[in-house]
Design a protein around this motif. Structure first.
Motif, PDB file in Angstrom:
ATOM      1  N   VAL A 120       0.860  -1.178   0.000  1.00  0.00           N
ATOM      2  CA  VAL A 120       0.000   0.000   0.000  1.00  0.00           C
ATOM      3  C   VAL A 120       0.896   1.227   0.000  1.00  0.00           C
ATOM      4  O   VAL A 120       1.768   1.371   0.860  1.00  0.00           O
ATOM      5  N   VAL A 121       0.695   2.107  -0.967  1.00  0.00           N
ATOM      6  CA  VAL A 121       1.373   3.399  -0.965  1.00  0.00           C
ATOM      7  C   VAL A 121       0.343   4.427  -0.500  1.00  0.00           C
ATOM      8  O   VAL A 121      -0.629   4.705  -1.204  1.00  0.00           O
ATOM      9  N   HIS A 122       0.556   4.933   0.697  1.00  0.00           N
ATOM     10  CA  HIS A 122      -0.382   5.898   1.292  1.00  0.00           C
ATOM     11  C   HIS A 122       0.123   7.308   1.053  1.00  0.00           C
ATOM     12  O   HIS A 122       1.309   7.612   1.235  1.00  0.00           O
ATOM     13  N   THR A 123      -0.789   8.204   0.651  1.00  0.00           N
ATOM     14  CA  THR A 123      -0.422   9.577   0.315  1.00  0.00           C
ATOM     15  C   THR A 123      -0.526  10.487   1.527  1.00  0.00           C
ATOM     16  O   THR A 123      -1.599  10.643   2.110  1.00  0.00           O
ATOM     17  N   SER A 124       0.579  11.100   1.889  1.00  0.00           N
ATOM     18  CA  SER A 124       0.626  12.111   2.943  1.00  0.00           C
ATOM     19  C   SER A 124       0.648  13.486   2.283  1.00  0.00           C
ATOM     20  O   SER A 124       0.249  13.657   1.129  1.00  0.00           O
ATOM     21  N   THR A 125       1.122  14.483   2.995  1.00  0.00           N
ATOM     22  CA  THR A 125       1.210  15.855   2.487  1.00  0.00           C
ATOM     23  C   THR A 125       2.255  16.615   3.282  1.00  0.00           C
ATOM     24  O   THR A 125       2.443  16.352   4.482  1.00  0.00           O
ATOM     25  N   SER A 126       2.892  17.582   2.648  1.00  0.00           N
ATOM     26  CA  SER A 126       3.862  18.409   3.369  1.00  0.00           C
ATOM     27  C   SER A 126       3.201  19.264   4.435  1.00  0.00           C
ATOM     28  O   SER A 126       3.875  19.759   5.349  1.00  0.00           O
ATOM     29  N   GLU A 127       1.876  19.441   4.357  1.00  0.00           N
ATOM     30  CA  GLU A 127       1.164  20.233   5.366  1.00  0.00           C
ATOM     31  C   GLU A 127       1.290  19.636   6.767  1.00  0.00           C
ATOM     32  O   GLU A 127       1.105  20.339   7.756  1.00  0.00           O
ATOM     33  N   ARG A 151       5.180  11.453   0.752  1.00  0.00           N
ATOM     34  CA  ARG A 151       4.807  12.774   1.284  1.00  0.00           C
ATOM     35  C   ARG A 151       5.146  13.846   0.243  1.00  0.00           C
ATOM     36  O   ARG A 151       6.194  14.491   0.290  1.00  0.00           O
ATOM     37  N   PRO A 152       4.244  14.068  -0.721  1.00  0.00           N
ATOM     38  CA  PRO A 152       4.493  15.093  -1.741  1.00  0.00           C
ATOM     39  C   PRO A 152       4.404  16.499  -1.156  1.00  0.00           C
ATOM     40  O   PRO A 152       3.553  16.772  -0.308  1.00  0.00           O
ATOM     41  N   PHE A 153       5.269  17.380  -1.628  1.00  0.00           N
ATOM     42  CA  PHE A 153       5.121  18.795  -1.330  1.00  0.00           C
ATOM     43  C   PHE A 153       4.127  19.372  -2.347  1.00  0.00           C
ATOM     44  O   PHE A 153       3.426  18.618  -3.010  1.00  0.00           O
ATOM     45  N   ASN A 154       4.037  20.660  -2.443  1.00  0.00           N
ATOM     46  CA  ASN A 154       2.906  21.299  -3.141  1.00  0.00           C
ATOM     47  C   ASN A 154       2.894  20.984  -4.635  1.00  0.00           C
ATOM     48  O   ASN A 154       3.580  21.634  -5.421  1.00  0.00           O
ATOM     49  N   SER A 196       3.423  36.176   1.456  1.00  0.00           N
ATOM     50  CA  SER A 196       4.763  36.008   2.011  1.00  0.00           C
ATOM     51  C   SER A 196       5.139  34.556   2.283  1.00  0.00           C
ATOM     52  O   SER A 196       6.330  34.220   2.269  1.00  0.00           O
ATOM     53  N   PRO A 197       4.182  33.639   2.552  1.00  0.00           N
ATOM     54  CA  PRO A 197       4.576  32.255   2.790  1.00  0.00           C
ATOM     55  C   PRO A 197       5.328  31.653   1.608  1.00  0.00           C
ATOM     56  O   PRO A 197       5.092  32.025   0.449  1.00  0.00           O
ATOM     57  N   THR A 198       6.238  30.737   1.912  1.00  0.00           N
ATOM     58  CA  THR A 198       6.996  30.053   0.864  1.00  0.00           C
ATOM     59  C   THR A 198       6.507  28.622   0.717  1.00  0.00           C
ATOM     60  O   THR A 198       5.987  28.019   1.660  1.00  0.00           O
ATOM     61  N   ARG A 199       6.696  28.099  -0.472  1.00  0.00           N
ATOM     62  CA  ARG A 199       6.303  26.731  -0.774  1.00  0.00           C
ATOM     63  C   ARG A 199       7.386  26.053  -1.607  1.00  0.00           C
ATOM     64  O   ARG A 199       8.217  26.707  -2.235  1.00  0.00           O
ATOM     65  N   LEU A 254       7.706  26.205   3.709  1.00  0.00           N
ATOM     66  CA  LEU A 254       7.903  24.802   3.340  1.00  0.00           C
ATOM     67  C   LEU A 254       9.045  24.723   2.328  1.00  0.00           C
ATOM     68  O   LEU A 254       9.078  25.483   1.355  1.00  0.00           O
ATOM     69  N   TRP A 255       9.955  23.806   2.574  1.00  0.00           N
ATOM     70  CA  TRP A 255      11.110  23.610   1.691  1.00  0.00           C
ATOM     71  C   TRP A 255      11.568  22.162   1.892  1.00  0.00           C
ATOM     72  O   TRP A 255      11.994  21.779   2.970  1.00  0.00           O
ATOM     73  N   ALA A 256      11.465  21.365   0.854  1.00  0.00           N
ATOM     74  CA  ALA A 256      11.678  19.922   0.971  1.00  0.00           C
ATOM     75  C   ALA A 256      13.144  19.531   0.906  1.00  0.00           C
ATOM     76  O   ALA A 256      13.885  19.975   0.034  1.00  0.00           O
ATOM     77  N   ASP A 257      13.533  18.659   1.821  1.00  0.00           N
ATOM     78  CA  ASP A 257      14.767  17.895   1.683  1.00  0.00           C
ATOM     79  C   ASP A 257      14.383  16.605   0.969  1.00  0.00           C
ATOM     80  O   ASP A 257      13.608  15.800   1.487  1.00  0.00           O
TER      81      ASP A 257
END
Length: 332
Positions: free
Chosen positions: A119-126, A174-177, A209-212, A282-285
């Motif tokens: 099972v691949v479960h979808t999360s979120t960067s939120e 866990r995909p970002f935006n 102003s928020p970053t994504r 938000l800034w993904a590693d």
């Protein structure tokens, strides 16, 4: 080839993922939300050579019996079915618990009983909330700053608990935006593009102003397929992001640039999140995805982002596609 069940196949990311799986030769069962119109969502827009190779199953992720029937005969389940609109989660949080948490429970419980391979479960960067440090790796604390993100934290933990308790083969992506063609106009990039494409110059937005960390939809899709095919992903949480941080305001300017438009931004109060609920950074590693999956974003960095924005703007600017959106209305 093995049969893959994609839940949420009628949605933005799910439809692109379903199409790509068919192109790669997989047998796909597309789980779409049951409705009396017999609509398959965005799959109704798919080329005929794609839809004729899809087995469509209409149901409701909240129904444990229906989802178990849908999963029978499938080796892998890619679970994208969810309520995702943050403003609507302020309005109706109960539905997020039922859909996101209970729906995930239904998936992993059926997977355990049916001996599904993965099972691949979808999360979120939120789920990370406003970054406490950057770039955000998978060890970053989880912060539920909206009912939506809280429900996704619960769903993620439910999925992982079945791996830890019963050895159910679960991987969490866990995909970002994610952005791209077909995205809901409540998301910021389609909001900007549809207003510009409709001839407006004064664009209504919330906070700028928020970053994504924006991730083009085909990069997200390749991330799903990489997680699905990797034995190393079981029991893991894996970020899928571009590793490129940009503010909403600068994003609007880039969109105007690629579309050759002038832009003035107006703050629309109804689009602002409550102060403590706004995710400011938000800034993904993405090192873990590179190391475990050999996955790399094809639309990374400023040039990749502009290329993705160009492709997205071209799709939305097509009158046939633009007609499916209400640029004059804000939809939570």
């Amino acid at each position: 080839m093995k049969k893959i069940l994609v839940t949420g196949a009628d949605g933005f990311i799910g439809s692109h993922l379903t199409e790509q799986l068919v192109r790669q030769g997989y047998h796909v069962r597309a789980f779409v939300n049951y409705n009396s119109f017999n609509s398959w969502g965005w799959l109704d827009e798919s080329p005929k050579e794609i839809t004729k190779n899809i087995e469509v199953f209409a149901g409701d992720i909240r129904d444990p019996h229906g989802i178990k029937v849908a999963m029978q005969g499938c080796s892998h389940v890619l679970n994208l079915a969810a309520l995702i609109a943050i403003p609507y989660s302020y309005h109706s949080p109960d539905t997020y618990v039922d859909t996101n948490i209970k729906g995930t429970l239904n998936i992993v419980q059926a997977a355990r009983e049916l001996d599904v391979e993965k099972v691949v479960h979808t999360s979120t960067s939120e789920v990370y909330g406003t970054a406490l440090y950057v770039p955000i790796d998978e060890e970053h604390p989880l912060q539920g700053q909206s009912p939506y993100s809280a429900s996704k934290i619960g769903a993620d933990q439910m999925a992982l608990s079945f791996y830890r308790s019963f050895d159910t083969p679960v991987a969490v992506i866990r995909p970002f935006n994610t952005y791209g063609p077909r995205q809901s106009a409540r998301a910021v990039i389609p909001t900007i593009i549809t207003q510009l494409a409709a001839g407006k110059e004064n664009i209504k937005l919330g906070a700028i102003s928020p970053t994504r960390d924006f991730n083009y939809v085909m990069d997200t899709v390749s991330g799903f397929i990489s997680v699905m095919n990797s034995e190393k992903s079981i029991g893991e949480v894996i970020n899928i992001g571009s590793n490129y941080e940009v503010s909403i305001g600068d994003t609007a300017k880039m969109i105007a640039e690629v579309m050759g438009k002038k832009i003035e931004i107006e703050t629309d109060e109804v689009r602002l999140r409550p102060e403590k609920s706004e995710v400011n950074r938000l800034w993904a590693d993405n090192q873990k995805a590179k190391q475990l999956l050999d996955w790399e974003p094809q639309y990374g960095g400023v040039e990749g982002f502009k290329r993705g924005l160009q492709e997205t703007a071209e799709w939305f600017s097509n009158p046939k596609n633009l007609a499916q959106y209400k640029a004059d209305e804000y939809n939570i």
